[in-house]
Motif scaffolding. Sequence first.
Motif, short mmCIF file in Angstrom:
data_model
loop_
_atom_site.label_atom_id
_atom_site.label_comp_id
_atom_site.label_asym_id
_atom_site.label_seq_id
_atom_site.Cartn_x
_atom_site.Cartn_y
_atom_site.Cartn_z
N GLY A 102 118.67 -70.27 -89.30
CA GLY A 102 117.95 -71.44 -88.79
C GLY A 102 118.76 -72.71 -88.94
N GLN A 103 118.47 -73.68 -88.09
CA GLN A 103 119.09 -75.00 -88.24
C GLN A 103 118.73 -75.53 -89.64
OE1 GLN A 103 117.05 -78.05 -85.82
NE2 GLN A 103 115.82 -76.44 -84.93
N GLN A 104 119.70 -76.10 -90.32
CA GLN A 104 119.48 -76.55 -91.70
C GLN A 104 118.69 -77.86 -91.77
OE1 GLN A 104 123.79 -75.70 -93.41
NE2 GLN A 104 122.26 -76.02 -94.99
N HIS A 105 118.19 -78.16 -92.95
CA HIS A 105 117.62 -79.47 -93.33
C HIS A 105 116.26 -79.83 -92.74
CE1 HIS A 105 121.70 -80.11 -94.75
NE2 HIS A 105 122.18 -80.23 -93.54
N GLY A 106 115.76 -79.08 -91.75
CA GLY A 106 114.50 -79.45 -91.09
C GLY A 106 113.31 -79.27 -92.02
N LEU A 107 112.25 -80.05 -91.79
CA LEU A 107 111.06 -80.00 -92.65
C LEU A 107 109.86 -79.45 -91.90
CD1 LEU A 107 109.52 -80.69 -95.30
CD2 LEU A 107 109.09 -82.96 -94.32
N VAL A 108 109.31 -78.33 -92.41
CA VAL A 108 108.07 -77.76 -91.87
C VAL A 108 107.01 -77.81 -92.97
CG1 VAL A 108 106.99 -75.77 -90.76
CG2 VAL A 108 109.44 -76.19 -90.43
N LEU A 109 105.87 -78.44 -92.66
CA LEU A 109 104.79 -78.60 -93.64
C LEU A 109 103.58 -77.75 -93.23
CD1 LEU A 109 105.02 -82.47 -93.97
CD2 LEU A 109 105.80 -80.79 -95.65
N LEU A 110 103.06 -76.96 -94.17
CA LEU A 110 101.87 -76.14 -93.89
C LEU A 110 100.71 -76.57 -94.79
CD1 LEU A 110 103.42 -72.51 -93.93
CD2 LEU A 110 103.41 -74.16 -92.05
N ASP A 111 99.48 -76.40 -94.28
CA ASP A 111 98.30 -76.63 -95.12
C ASP A 111 97.92 -75.33 -95.85
OD1 ASP A 111 96.93 -74.96 -93.35
OD2 ASP A 111 95.82 -76.58 -92.39
N ASP A 112 96.79 -75.34 -96.56
CA ASP A 112 96.44 -74.17 -97.38
C ASP A 112 95.97 -72.98 -96.54
OD1 ASP A 112 94.03 -75.19 -96.61
OD2 ASP A 112 93.30 -75.64 -98.62
N GLN A 113 95.80 -73.18 -95.23
CA GLN A 113 95.49 -72.07 -94.32
C GLN A 113 96.74 -71.51 -93.65
OE1 GLN A 113 92.07 -71.05 -94.02
NE2 GLN A 113 92.17 -72.39 -95.82
N GLY A 114 97.91 -72.10 -94.00
CA GLY A 114 99.15 -71.67 -93.37
C GLY A 114 99.38 -72.27 -92.00
N GLN A 115 98.59 -73.32 -91.66
CA GLN A 115 98.75 -73.99 -90.36
C GLN A 115 99.78 -75.12 -90.48
OE1 GLN A 115 97.15 -72.89 -87.43
NE2 GLN A 115 96.81 -71.24 -88.90
N VAL A 116 100.60 -75.28 -89.44
CA VAL A 116 101.61 -76.34 -89.42
C VAL A 116 100.93 -77.70 -89.25
CG1 VAL A 116 103.63 -77.23 -88.18
CG2 VAL A 116 103.33 -74.76 -88.47
N LEU A 117 101.27 -78.66 -90.12
CA LEU A 117 100.59 -79.95 -90.16
C LEU A 117 101.09 -80.96 -89.13
CD1 LEU A 117 100.26 -80.30 -94.03
CD2 LEU A 117 98.36 -80.26 -92.40
N ARG A 118 102.39 -80.91 -88.80
CA ARG A 118 102.94 -81.85 -87.81
C ARG A 118 104.26 -81.27 -87.30
NH1 ARG A 118 106.76 -85.29 -88.57
NH2 ARG A 118 105.76 -86.89 -87.31
N PRO A 119 104.82 -81.84 -86.21
CA PRO A 119 106.10 -81.31 -85.72
C PRO A 119 107.18 -81.33 -86.81
CG PRO A 119 105.16 -82.83 -84.12
CD PRO A 119 104.32 -82.93 -85.37
N ALA A 120 108.14 -80.41 -86.72
CA ALA A 120 109.22 -80.33 -87.71
C ALA A 120 110.20 -81.47 -87.48
CB ALA A 120 109.93 -78.99 -87.57
#
Length: 495
Positions: free
Chosen positions: A83-101
């Motif tokens: 994967g491309q390095q350094h990117g930020l992916v945020l998940l909530d407690d349901q495993g859903q992505v919170l906002r674009p990476a």
Amino acid sequence: MANQQLFLGIDCGTQGTKALILDALSGQVLGQGAAAHSMISGANGRREQDTQQWLDAFTQATHQALAAAGVDGQAILGIGVSGQQHGLVLLDDQGQVLRPAKLWCDTETTPENDRLLTHLGGEDGSLERLGVVIAPGYTVSKLLWTREQHPQVFERIASVLLPHDFLNYWLTGRHCSEYGDASGTGYFNVRTRQWDVPLLQHIDPSGRLQAALPELIEAHQPVGRILPAIAQHLGINPDAVVASGGGDNMMGAIGTGNIQPGVITMSLGSSGTVYAYAAEPTVSPQPSVATFCSSSGGWLPLICTMNLTNATGAIRELLDLDIDAFNALVVQAPIGAEGVSMLPFLNGERVPALPHATGSLLGLTTTNLTRANLCRAVVEGTTFGLRYGLDLLRANGLKAQSIRLIGGGSKSPVWRQIVADIMDTTVICTEQSEAAALGAAIQAAWCHSGQQDGLAELCERCVKLDPASETRPVAAHVAASQQAYERYRQHVATL
């Protein structure tokens, strides 16, 4: 066919996702697929991506690769993800992505990075504490930015993942990270290979970020088996093992056989990278050298220049040239382009460290302002940046007999000769230009084998060099290139 061992390698980059099917017994790549991503660009250098695009592209590229290889997905034994390095992916407690990476090329968090760097005691303090100097592209400043700009999102964070960690989570349901990609977060100590928890507590004293960290695993350890529903969706064997995976540079190292000292990998892509394997974490005093961990159990000192084929592409567009016409003009001009120099810092620059620089053309006269000299000057200027970085790595003890070239620019024989002459080192291309996807497939075979020492044998079999591409430096060219390089150094010194 029983005499095959099939593995799927995935490389999820900025531009798109590539998939490749490797037979680890014969070392042959049997088929490939690709699907594009688009970018969300905004003011202040915002560069983000919708993670659903990655999942769609992963699926599409995999289906294409299986079809191109003419193999049954039920025969796939393992999957590796680059994967491309350094990117930020945020998940909530349901495993859903919170906002674009938020991506590596995003510079919106530069003020946050500056404040964090000050907190660490500047470049020296960052090097001493983490073994790397945090830069705006790294993940850590993205966390502080999220806390300040999107407090409601921040409150809901249950998992903090890098792009390849997120894809592994999608495949297996497990939150994991390995040392190579973790090295580029800015909250990981590359010497001790541990998360720097106090730095995350500095960003948020509540302990939320610490609780959201993925578990660290070794490079040869699989994350787990693919989830049945995802296996069905991809058309793949539900018993397939998902490897630890890694960042694109770490997987590119494996895919070029750069897993022991003596080999240098140089990538001529939209940005340029130079890296080499090291058995010990000898951290360079130079802030530009990132002593990342490798995804093969060692370290991977690396430099990255921001401007490469983006600069050559800009000149081609300006002069309305296709690649063949451009290369023909580069050959027409002499080494040093009759005194024309281009400092190709169109995006600012990381190596040399000139974040606020712009591009410039120098040394122009009524006689040397020709299309050929402009074309030559941009290729030389971008390659000089890589030479500058290679010199930093050599100053830190790197010795190399040859350079393995990958990336779009490596397909040009003209550029290969210029690289050989400027570096005064023989260069050769690997047969498989998609080195990161190949490296991911090789790592999957390694994780599947369960042998901690089996990687060298796999690389020996699966990484093939292209003898026709071997390019040696020419003594007269080396001397002329050295003069042009010294002129480049003088120009850079005035910035």
